[in-house]
Design an enzyme around this catalytic site. Sequence first.
Site: not given
Ligand code: AR6
Length: 170
Positions: A9, A32-33, A119
């Site tokens: 994480d 992740v955000d 996402v």
């Molecule tokens: N630590 C590391 N990686 C993570 C974590 C974590 N805690 N949580 C998720 N991931 P995403 P995007 C990975 O959807 O596609 C948000 O709502 C996850 O498995 O977080 O760039 C923002 O506000 C994936 O591989 O980001 C934007 O609106 C990666 O992080 C939108 O999502 C990215 O997944 C951005 O979408």
Amino acid sequence: MRLEALLADITTLEVDAIVNAANTSLLGGGGVDGAIHRAAGPKLLEACRKLHGCPTGQVKATPGFRLPAKFVFHAVGPVWSDGTQDEDVLLASCYRRSLKLAFEHECASIAFPAISTGVYHFPLERAANIAVRTVREALAATPAASLEKVVFCCFNTQAETIYQALLNSL
Ligand code: AR6
């Protein structure tokens, strides 16, 4: 110089900077955000409000507040469409500009999530290729930089396997 894939994480990592996969509003979201905002605490949102958003492909810095990381670099990755909307170029730009901020803030270590692969639906293997290639190129172009370690933070074993294979290939 170490490049490593780590199953973790990202909010738990003790590095100088973590990169956030944000959106153009920089006002938080899911994935992740959301995790970064929860772990950093409400001051992060306050700091983000002062940045007035961020265009796709660009990156803005805030402190890490309650996170172990000193800085959060908020990168806005592209939403995957069909690969013809400059998605590759915009994703590469997120990595390049994050490293530029790391150099400017004299970071010794930085961790990236797999930007856009949640996402935003960017295909994981294609995104990981761009991530590793862009980081390698940027580091090669800046030999005097402060960075000692770049972590590709993987949230599942599928991502870890893909990154590990890329890092082993050279
Ligand atoms: N630590 C590391 N990686 C993570 C974590 C974590 N805690 N949580 C998720 N991931 P995403 P995007 C990975 O959807 O596609 C948000 O709502 C996850 O498995 O977080 O760039 C923002 O506000 C994936 O591989 O980001 C934007 O609106 C990666 O992080 C939108 O999502 C990215 O997944 C951005 O979408």
